[in-house]
Design an enzyme around this catalytic site. Structure first.
Site, short mmCIF file in Angstrom:
data_model
loop_
_atom_site.label_atom_id
_atom_site.label_comp_id
_atom_site.label_asym_id
_atom_site.label_seq_id
_atom_site.Cartn_x
_atom_site.Cartn_y
_atom_site.Cartn_z
N GLY A 12 0.78 -1.23 0.00
CA GLY A 12 0.00 0.00 0.00
C GLY A 12 0.81 1.28 0.00
O GLY A 12 0.32 2.32 0.45
N ASN A 14 1.50 3.05 -2.62
CA ASN A 14 0.77 3.99 -3.49
C ASN A 14 -0.49 4.50 -2.81
O ASN A 14 -0.82 5.68 -2.89
CB ASN A 14 0.40 3.33 -4.82
CG ASN A 14 1.57 3.31 -5.77
OD1 ASN A 14 1.90 4.32 -6.38
ND2 ASN A 14 2.25 2.17 -5.84
N ILE A 88 -11.75 -6.36 -11.40
CA ILE A 88 -12.99 -5.70 -10.97
C ILE A 88 -14.15 -6.29 -11.79
O ILE A 88 -14.13 -6.24 -13.02
CB ILE A 88 -12.90 -4.17 -11.19
CG1 ILE A 88 -11.82 -3.55 -10.29
CG2 ILE A 88 -14.24 -3.48 -10.95
CD1 ILE A 88 -12.13 -3.58 -8.81
N HIS A 104 -0.50 0.76 -13.42
CA HIS A 104 0.24 -0.45 -13.77
C HIS A 104 1.72 -0.10 -13.86
O HIS A 104 2.08 0.92 -14.45
CB HIS A 104 -0.28 -1.00 -15.11
CG HIS A 104 0.33 -2.32 -15.44
ND1 HIS A 104 -0.07 -3.50 -14.84
CD2 HIS A 104 1.36 -2.65 -16.24
CE1 HIS A 104 0.66 -4.49 -15.29
NE2 HIS A 104 1.54 -4.00 -16.15
N ASP A 145 -5.85 -4.35 -17.51
CA ASP A 145 -4.86 -3.38 -18.02
C ASP A 145 -5.18 -2.83 -19.42
O ASP A 145 -4.28 -2.53 -20.19
CB ASP A 145 -3.46 -4.02 -18.06
CG ASP A 145 -3.03 -4.55 -16.70
OD1 ASP A 145 -3.37 -3.91 -15.69
OD2 ASP A 145 -2.37 -5.59 -16.66
N GLU A 174 5.51 6.31 -9.78
CA GLU A 174 4.13 6.05 -9.30
C GLU A 174 3.77 7.03 -8.19
O GLU A 174 2.70 7.64 -8.21
CB GLU A 174 4.02 4.62 -8.76
CG GLU A 174 4.13 3.56 -9.83
CD GLU A 174 3.80 2.17 -9.31
OE1 GLU A 174 3.04 1.47 -9.98
OE2 GLU A 174 4.31 1.77 -8.25
C1 GAR Z 1 2.38 -1.04 -7.74
O1 GAR Z 1 3.62 -1.06 -8.40
C2 GAR Z 1 1.26 -1.09 -8.76
O2 GAR Z 1 1.57 -0.41 -9.95
C3 GAR Z 1 1.16 -2.57 -8.99
O3 GAR Z 1 1.26 -3.14 -7.72
C4 GAR Z 1 2.17 -2.34 -6.95
C5 GAR Z 1 1.59 -2.10 -5.59
O4 GAR Z 1 2.55 -1.55 -4.74
N1 GAR Z 1 -0.07 -2.90 -9.64
C6 GAR Z 1 -0.17 -3.89 -10.54
O5 GAR Z 1 0.77 -4.62 -10.83
C7 GAR Z 1 -1.55 -4.04 -11.17
N2 GAR Z 1 -1.51 -4.88 -12.33
P1 GAR Z 1 2.13 -0.85 -3.39
O6 GAR Z 1 1.28 -1.87 -2.60
O7 GAR Z 1 3.41 -0.55 -2.70
O8 GAR Z 1 1.35 0.38 -3.73
#
Ligand code: GAR
Length: 190
Positions: A12, A14, A88, A104, A145, A174
Site C-alpha cells: 500500500g 501507493n 474488478i 500499472h 490493463d 508512481e
Molecule cells: C504497484 O507497483 C502497482 O503499480 C502494482 O502493484 C504495486 C503495488 O505496490 N499494480 C499492478 O501490478 C496491477 N496490475 P504498493 O502496494 O506498494 O502500492
C-alpha cells in the site's frame, strides 16, 4: 466534498501517497480502503490515517452486489486501484463507469495482462533487456490493463539494472504521478 475509495491488496505504498494527498484536501477525501487481503500492510497504513477499512472475501466481490452497496453507502464518487490484484467485476464497472482508475508498473500494452503484476512485471522487463520502463495510469474496463490511457511516464534503464532497481525507479514515478492524476480526475467530476 467528493469521496474516494481505494482498493489495494498489498503493502500500500501507493495508497498511502493518495491518503496523504487528500488528508486535508478542500475538495475530496479518501473515505474507504477496501482489501481482499486481511494481512495486507495497506490496512495498517489506512488505520494510521483514520480511514475506514473494509476487508472482504473474493467470493463477495465476484458473486454479490455487497461491494457496490458499501461504495454507495459511503457515497463514493471515484474508485482508485492501488496494487489491487483481483479483476474488478462487471457489476462494479457498470455502477462506476469511467470512475475506476488503475495504475500499472510498466508501459502498457507491454507487460500487462493476467499474471503481470508487482515483481513479475519488472523481472520480465529485465529479461527482455528493455531500455525503458515506466508507469501507465488508465481507466478500468472488463479486460486486465486495457482501459482508456490517462498518463504514461517512462524512465531509462541501464544494462545492469536488476528487477529491484527497475521497481525502485518505477515506484518513484508512481508515487509522484498517481496522486496528481487522481486529483485531476476528482476535480473533473460533476
Ligand atoms: C504497484 O507497483 C502497482 O503499480 C502494482 O502493484 C504495486 C503495488 O505496490 N499494480 C499492478 O501490478 C496491477 N496490475 P504498493 O502496494 O506498494 O502500492
Amino acid at each position: 466534498m467528493k469521496n474516494i475509495a481505494v482498493f489495494a491488496s498489498g503493502s500500500g505504498t501507493n495508497a498511502e501517497e493518495i491518503f496523504k494527498k487528500f488528508q486535508n484536501h478542500s475538495y475530496a477525501r479518501v473515505r474507504l480502503l477496501l482489501s481482499n487481503n486481511p494481512k495486507a500492510g495497506v490496512i495498517t497504513r489506512a488505520a494510521n490515517y483514520n480511514i475506514q477499512v473494509c476487508v472482504f472475501d473474493k467470493s463477495i466481490l465476484f458473486h454479490t452486489d455487497d461491494i457496490i452497496t458499501t461504495l454507495k453507502e459511503a457515497e463514493i464518487d471515484l474508485v482508485v486501484l492501488a496494487g489491487f490484484m483481483l479483476k474488478i467485476p462487471e457489476n462494479i464497472l457498470k455502477a462506476y463507469p469511467n470512475r475506476i482508475v488503475n495504475i500499472h508498473p510498466a508501459l502498457l500494452p507491454k507487460y500487462g495482462g493476467k499474471g503481470m503484476y508487482g515483481r513479475h512485471v519488472h523481472e520480465a522487463v529485465v529479461a527482455a533487456k528493455e531500455k525503458q520502463s515506466g508507469i501507465s495510469i488508465h481507466l478500468c474496463n472488463e479486460h486486465y490493463d486495457e482501459g482508456k490511457m490517462i498518463l504514461q511516464v517512462s524512465c531509462d534503464l541501464s544494462e545492469n539494472d536488476s528487477p529491484e532497481d527497475v521497481a525502485a525507479k518505477v515506484q518513484k514515478l508512481e508515487h509522484k504521478h498517481y496522486p496528481e492524476v487522481v486529483e485531476e480526475l476528482v476535480l473533473k467530476l460533476d
